[in-house]
Design a protein around this motif. Sequence first.
Motif, PDB file in Angstrom:
ATOM      1  N   UNK A 165       1.128  -1.156   0.319  1.00 41.35           N
ATOM      2  CA  UNK A 165       0.010  -0.342  -0.008  1.00 41.35           C
ATOM      3  C   UNK A 165       0.708   1.520   0.132  1.00 41.35           C
ATOM      4  N   UNK A 166       0.347   2.300  -0.734  1.00 40.57           N
ATOM      5  CA  UNK A 166       1.088   3.353  -0.996  1.00 40.57           C
ATOM      6  C   UNK A 166       1.218   4.026   0.888  1.00 40.57           C
ATOM      7  N   UNK A 177      -7.592   8.853   2.270  1.00 41.96           N
ATOM      8  CA  UNK A 177      -7.443   8.075   0.623  1.00 41.96           C
ATOM      9  C   UNK A 177      -5.983   7.467   0.163  1.00 41.96           C
ATOM     10  N   UNK A 178      -5.817   6.131  -0.095  1.00 39.69           N
ATOM     11  CA  UNK A 178      -4.075   5.233  -0.194  1.00 39.69           C
ATOM     12  C   UNK A 178      -4.605   4.646  -1.728  1.00 39.69           C
ATOM     13  N   UNK A 189     -13.048  -1.034   3.577  1.00 40.50           N
ATOM     14  CA  UNK A 189     -12.660  -0.697   2.190  1.00 40.50           C
ATOM     15  C   UNK A 189     -13.202   0.016   0.722  1.00 40.50           C
ATOM     16  N   UNK A 190     -13.493   1.324   0.140  1.00 43.61           N
ATOM     17  CA  UNK A 190     -13.909   1.591  -0.583  1.00 43.61           C
ATOM     18  C   UNK A 190     -13.132   1.510  -1.961  1.00 43.61           C
ATOM     19  N   UNK A 247      -7.585   3.439  -3.731  1.00 40.50           N
ATOM     20  CA  UNK A 247      -8.935   3.041  -2.944  1.00 40.50           C
ATOM     21  C   UNK A 247      -9.539   3.827  -1.229  1.00 40.50           C
ATOM     22  N   UNK A 248      -9.504   3.375  -1.172  1.00 41.66           N
ATOM     23  CA  UNK A 248     -10.190   4.490   0.252  1.00 41.66           C
ATOM     24  C   UNK A 248     -10.361   3.377   1.684  1.00 41.66           C
ATOM     25  N   UNK A 249      -9.859   3.858   2.419  1.00 46.75           N
ATOM     26  CA  UNK A 249     -10.084   3.240   4.001  1.00 46.75           C
ATOM     27  C   UNK A 249     -11.116   3.557   4.377  1.00 46.75           C
TER      28      UNK A 249
END
Length: 257
Positions: free
Chosen positions: A32-33, A48-49, A104-105, A147-149
């Motif tokens: 993950x970034x 936001x990831x 997660x989205x 993606x977004x957590x």
Amino acid sequence: MLENISIKKIILFSLTSAVLVASQSNFAHTRFKTPVIDENGSRHGSDYNAEVIGHTCKTDDGVALDLLGTVVVFPDGVDSTLTVDGVASDKKVIDFVTNWGSPVQSISNKDVFGYQDEINTPLGNTVGYWMGGGPGLQNNLAAVLPFRTSGVVIDETSCAKSVTFRTNIADICVITKASEFSTNALNIWSVAVEGSKFQIPGSKGDDSPATLKVNRTSPMPEDCGEGVDVIVTPTAAQINRDMPIIINGEQVWPLPE
Ligand SMILES: [Cu+2]
């Protein structure tokens, strides 16, 4: 003249090989970034990831393959297993995190893969996503897939100073049956859990999952001392249920046995 061309080719090939070796080092694994975030109360919203795919697949013969798709699964928090300061614990995610439901989205992005969807559990929670189809990831490039957590809230009454979520990720270059999984077809950055069909024993990705660590920001109860580090791992049952890519009720990956 011919000889000259061959030598040039060899030199070029050597240079290319050297670059390949460098780009396939550990930090190029799928991660993950932003692997460490602060816990995030509702007032802070979401984080936001991105999933960073550092390289595609490489066969035993050294052939680099284009990537056709990726699948990311987070622990569902229901039957996930925990360690507390490295020791296996009977506690549940709910004992440390108040709001782990849909962590997660997936964010719409067609730069790399033409299709994507979220992965939902039978309870209706979103625990991951898949992205796949054309154009795909060219074998000499890397990908950053957003993606977004959800904001993770650590239970203020718990002694957790951090909660780390381990994930299971497949980067697919050749579509096969699960029984045919090998690094000639895909990379799996997996947790090592007995009974999971989605791991490649002995590969670089085996027991080498991408992780999301959530640090506590709220004060800890005084009797907690230094606090504890909690690690959450998805179960084999969840992985086997949630990793397959299913489109309109039809499983497209892995192929049926
Ligand atoms: Cu790697």
